[in-house]
Write a protein that holds these residues in place. Structure first.
Motif, mmCIF file in Angstrom:
data_model
loop_
_atom_site.group_PDB
_atom_site.id
_atom_site.type_symbol
_atom_site.label_atom_id
_atom_site.label_comp_id
_atom_site.label_asym_id
_atom_site.label_seq_id
_atom_site.Cartn_x
_atom_site.Cartn_y
_atom_site.Cartn_z
ATOM 1 N N PRO A 41 -6.021 -0.760 -10.031
ATOM 2 C CA PRO A 41 -5.365 -1.653 -9.085
ATOM 3 C C PRO A 41 -4.397 -0.945 -8.143
ATOM 4 N N GLU B 24 -5.413 6.132 -9.543
ATOM 5 C CA GLU B 24 -6.079 6.147 -8.246
ATOM 6 C C GLU B 24 -7.303 5.225 -8.223
ATOM 7 N N GLN B 25 -7.960 5.080 -9.378
ATOM 8 C CA GLN B 25 -9.183 4.286 -9.435
ATOM 9 C C GLN B 25 -8.926 2.811 -9.793
ATOM 10 N N GLY C 275 -4.524 2.163 -7.052
ATOM 11 C CA GLY C 275 -5.301 2.870 -6.040
ATOM 12 C C GLY C 275 -5.893 1.911 -5.021
ATOM 13 N N ARG C 276 -6.344 0.708 -5.497
ATOM 14 C CA ARG C 276 -6.914 -0.256 -4.558
ATOM 15 C C ARG C 276 -5.839 -0.837 -3.639
ATOM 16 N N ALA D 66 0.834 -1.211 0.000
ATOM 17 C CA ALA D 66 0.000 0.000 0.000
ATOM 18 C C ALA D 66 0.858 1.247 0.000
ATOM 19 N N GLY E 256 -6.126 -8.089 1.224
ATOM 20 C CA GLY E 256 -6.750 -7.054 0.404
ATOM 21 C C GLY E 256 -5.834 -6.570 -0.686
ATOM 22 N N ALA F 91 -6.344 -7.099 -4.700
ATOM 23 C CA ALA F 91 -6.432 -5.893 -5.528
ATOM 24 C C ALA F 91 -5.647 -6.052 -6.818
ATOM 25 N N PRO G 141 -7.381 -10.000 -8.681
ATOM 26 C CA PRO G 141 -8.752 -10.225 -8.207
ATOM 27 C C PRO G 141 -9.269 -11.583 -8.662
ATOM 28 N N ALA H 163 -5.142 1.689 -1.075
ATOM 29 C CA ALA H 163 -6.202 1.798 -0.075
ATOM 30 C C ALA H 163 -6.325 0.547 0.787
ATOM 31 N N ALA H 164 -5.627 -0.552 0.446
ATOM 32 C CA ALA H 164 -5.747 -1.802 1.195
ATOM 33 C C ALA H 164 -5.158 -1.661 2.588
#
Length: 908
Positions: free
Chosen positions: A685, A682-683, A687-688, A543, A697, A701, A704, A691-692
């Motif tokens: 993989p 940001e929107q 970004g995910r 992250a 998570g 991300a 998936p 955000a994990a």
């Protein structure tokens, strides 16, 4: 053209006296050579003049008794005419030759009056056997029939006594056979002169066995011969000094030479059969043409004879049939060359002397045409497989038809059906082999399940079975995977596994699979990255790396638009337009925060409040404040205030862009860069991942379980950015994600079975195109590239393990087991059933036999399926063909035995 016929190759004889009779010459023939007459003479057996049968031959220089001139008596000379001892009156004994017999009389015979000599000769002749023989049929010499044709090349036939008889050019074989048979054979019992003549010829030919038989017959007939008149006796010729001769055979003092041993005869016969078979194989087109032509002529002649009979005409004569049988044009040369080749082989190659030797010779002849490798043998991939297939071909295509052919030939030996019987025997053997292969129950089922496979399918299946992952596949699994499931073999495998005998063989094979799959998956995951000792830290680190990637992107955007901002920041918004902006309390609050920030204020101290630079800084603050107030996680959450803050920022920025084109351009470029670079990051993989909050998570991300269709590109870009920021953490995160998913798939069932763990793992990480594409895209970005190269083969093999069908219901398994445990198939169980019901015992016995055959077939299939070369075995079974190869069997039979159709009776 010269043909040398051994007597036994021309006709059958009833005894050695017929085989070795002095030949007479039938009309139209002539003798061109005579055998040597320097063979030893034998005591006790009178010997006549060897040229007596040939009136044109010069006679011996012997005095002829005047008194016997008209009676056909001669006074012998030489060894047979010498004195054997004088009588008491001093007369020397005299030997008379009467009707082929030499008789010693008293020397006073020559002093008798002629009438008395004639009476004595008549008395002696009456007491001796008749001198008639088969040569009397051909006493009259005929004119040379080919004298008018000086260019004709006669046919020379060699008789067993060494005499060579010439036949006119073009004489048919059957005509020569008939003439020789009439000349040398006969149905009448042999007389003593005939026996004696045959004995001399047998001795000259070196046939000790026949000579012994003839000598025994002579001794027997002498015992019943009438006594000679007083004063007369038969004088035996002088014996040859020592050695193995007829005298010793008659006396029993020496045995005939030992015949060849069976082992030697078998070896020589087999060795001679091979070149004969090679030659016949090469001549098979000629043999086939000859057979077809002969059959056509026979049918045509039979049809014509039928027409002739219907109209009352005479049937076709032998001469006409012979004329029609003569080949025309090129065939005549080909057939003649074939005959000559066979004559040379007959003369040069060893001829079997024992029954075992005859079988060995026939087997040797069948090696060349029958030993041609079959398709299964040609496609065998290993030396062991080649040897097995060739062995099967030799047994089925050589040994079986050869034994059948020889057995049939010996059963009809000497008859006109011998050649045909040999052909039919070989055909029966070849057809039986073909039928046995076609109706092999296990192979028949396998062929039906693989009949539609292509060469590409077989090649892919072989590659799967020979995979490098260490996971062993059954043939049905590999073939089903190669055909994308278009095979019924897995269903057959399920039946095999569902039986007691089948499972006994397959269970150990499948019991080893979980460990094989564990090892194979672990090896590929280790190529991605080694197992991290603290996997829980991988998520936060990933992250952080993702956040850094996003921040760096923002910085890159600002850096790219900075020159435009620098050019516009000192530009002034006119007061008339700035007044409304300055009156907005939210702008005023933002301006106060900027001027009061000890870190930012110095950067804007030189700029007035209505400059583009100050207005831009305040709008950034208002946008950030509005974004923060819009988050529900913010304790100061206020959506109304957030909206007013962002609205005030927008009004101020609009006023600034209207009065500064440079500022407007800077904002436009920055917006474009955010839309194309920052927002996707940001929107997506990255970004995910940023955000994990944990490892699971972060791993999901980037990989998936249910990725969006077509998302392989953004997955590859995200992996590339993360690897560039922190390669070890990114590779470790990917490995951890795959390892966790395999661990989940590897969970034992209620029965403790993990046979399908590999198939479950394949489904989870690559069960559809989207999963497969994302996995491949991510692995290609992992440093080293080894995992990306190894994973496809592993997944292919793991998917193949899933082609195996679940056994399903155990009802049939339990029924079979209960029947076996209950003793239904045991002798006791059979006896009990018989006592209970005699009427159904036969049916039950049949059921037992069927179950036994079923068990045997299931064991055969199980062994075939789990064999390391299972795909090869299945392919070979398919190549052998489901239909009976009667055409192939007939063609092979023709090549093996076509020549026997033209053999004279008893020639083999």
């Amino acid at each position: 053209m010269r043909r040398w016929f051994e007597l036994t190759g021309v006709f059958r004889v009833s005894g050695p006296w017929e085989k070795y009779q002095t030949p007479a010459v039938p009309p139209g023939f002539r003798v061109v050579a005579q055998p040597a007459q320097n063979k030893p003479r034998f005591p006790g057996v009178p010997v006549d003049d060897p040229w007596a049968a040939f009136p044109d031959a010069p006679t011996q220089n012997a005095p002829i008794a005047q008194s016997a001139t008209g009676k056909g008596a001669r006074v012998g000379s030489g060894a047979f005419g010498s004195a054997a001892g004088a009588n008491k009156e001093g007369h020397q004994p005299v030997i008379l030759e009467i009707n082929g017999q030499r008789v010693q009389v008293d020397g006073s015979f020559q002093s008798m009056p002629r009438e008395q000599q004639d009476a004595t000769v008549d008395e002696i002749a009456g007491s001796l056997s008749s001198g008639k023989g088969p040569w009397t049929k051909y006493q009259a010499a005929a004119a040379d029939p080919w004298a008018g044709f000086p260019d004709a090349s006669p046919i020379e036939v060699k008789a067993p006594d060494g005499t060579t008889v010439r036949f006119p050019a073009g004489t048919r074989d059957e005509v020569m056979t008939k003439a020789m048979r009439e000349t040398f054979g006969g149905p009448n019992a042999p007389t003593l002169p005939e026996l004696e003549d045959a004995l001399r010829n047998a001795d000259a030919a070196g046939d000790a066995a026949a000579a012994q038989q003839l000598a025994d017959e002579i001794v027997r007939q002498r015992g019943t011969a009438p006594a000679l008149p007083q004063g007369f006796k038969i004088v035996p010729p002088a014996s040859s000094p020592g050695g193995n001769n007829i005298e010793s055979l008659i006396r029993g003092t020496e045995q005939a030479p030992a015949s060849m041993s069976t082992a030697k005869d078998v070896g020589l016969s087999f060795g001679s059969g091979i070149p004969r078979g090679l030659a016949e194989t090469a001549m098979f087109p000629v043999t086939l043409s000859r057979t077809v032509e002969g059959a056509g002529n026979w049918l045509y002649n039979k049809a014509e004879d039928g027409v002739r009979y219907a109209i009352g005409a005479d049937p076709l004569s032998d001469e006409e049939l012979a004329r029609r049988a003569e080949p025309m044009g090129l065939n005549g040369y080909l057939y003649g060359a074939q005959d000559r080749t066979r004559e040379i082989m007959d003369a040069v190659l060893h001829k079997p002397e024992t029954t075992a030797g005859k079988y060995a010779g026939t087997i040797g002849e069948f090696v060349a045409p029958g030993g041609i490798p079959s398709k299964a043998a040609r496609l065998a991939a290993t030396g062991r497989e080649v040897a097995q297939r060739v062995g099967e071909d030799l047994v089925g295509n050589v040994l079986v038809p050869a034994v059948a052919s020889e057995a049939a030939g010996q059963a009809t030996e000497g008859t006109q059906y011998e050649g045909l019987s040999r052909f039919l025997g070989a055909l029966f053997g070849n057809a039986g082999t073909a039928a046995g292969r076609a109706y092999n129950a296990p192979e028949s089922v396998v062929r039906r399940a693989t009949s539609k496979m292509t060469d590409a399918d077989w090649s892919r299946a072989l590659g799967l079975q020979d995979n490098t992952t260490g996971v062993r596949l059954t043939g049905p699994e590999a073939i089903a995977q190669a055909t994308n499931g278009a095979s019924a073999l897995p269903n057959l495998l399920r039946v095999v596994e569902g039986s007691v005998d089948g499972r006994a063989r397959t269970a150990p094979f499948f019991a080893a699979r979980p460990a094989q799959v564990d090892s194979a998956v672990g090896n590929v995951l280790d190529q991605v990255a080694p197992q991290h000792s603290q996997p829980s830290t991988l998520g936060p680190r990933a992250a952080e790396a993702a956040g850094n990637v996003i921040d760096q992107t923002r910085q890159d955007i600002n850096t790219q638009t900075r020159p435009l901002y620098d050019a516009a920041q000192q530009q002034i918004i006119p007061q008339v337009h700035f007044g409304s902006i300055a009156a907005d309390p939210r702008f005023t609050a933002g301006l106060a925060r900027l001027r009061g920030n000890p870190e930012l204020a110095p950067d804007y101290a030189h700029l007035p409040d209505n400059s583009i630079g100050v207005v831009d800084a305040v709008t950034k603050d208002l946008n950030a404040r509005g974004e923060a107030l819009s988050s529900v996680a913010n304790p100061l959450y206020g959506p109304e205030l957030a909206g007013k803050s962002t609205g005030s920022a927008a009004e101020a920025r609009n006023a600034a862009t209207n009065h500064s084109p440079a500022y407007a351009q800077a904002l436009a470029e920055q917006e474009a860069l955010r839309r194309t670079a920052l927002n996707p990051l940001e929107q997506g993989p990255v970004g995910r991942v940023a955000a994990a909050r944990d490892t699971a998570g972060a791993g999901n991300a980037i990989l998936p379980q249910n990725p969006l269709t077509g998302s392989a590109g953004e997955a590859a870009a995200a992996a590339r950015r993360l690897v560039a920021e922190d390669p070890a953490t990114t590779a470790g995160l990917v490995r951890q994600n795959l390892a966790d998913r395999f661990s989940k798939a590897n969970t034992e069932t209620q029965e403790g079975v993990r046979d399908f763990a590999g198939a479950k793992f394949h489904k989870d990480v690559a069960g559809n195109d989207a999963r497969q594409e994302v996995l491949d895209a991510v692995l290609r970005e992992i440093p080293g590239g080894q995992a990306a190269a190894s994973m496809p083969e592993l997944l292919d093999v793991l998917q193949a393990t899933g082609r195996r069908k679940q056994i399903g219901s155990a009802t049939e398994f339990n029924r079979s087991m209960n029947a076996d445990l209950g003793g239904a198939a045991s002798p006791t169980g059979m006896a009990v059933s018989l006592v209970k019901s005699l009427g159904t015992s036969v049916v039950k016995a049949g059921d037992v036999a069927k179950r036994a055959a079923l068990r045997s077939n299931l064991r055969s299939l199980a062994d075939m399926f789990i064999d390391p070369r299972s795909v090869e075995l299945i392919r070979n079974a398919n190549n052998r063909g489901a239909r009976i190869g009667f055409g192939e069997a007939l063609a092979r039979t023709g090549a093996e035995t076509g020549a026997t159709l033209f053999d004279p009776a008893g020639a083999r």
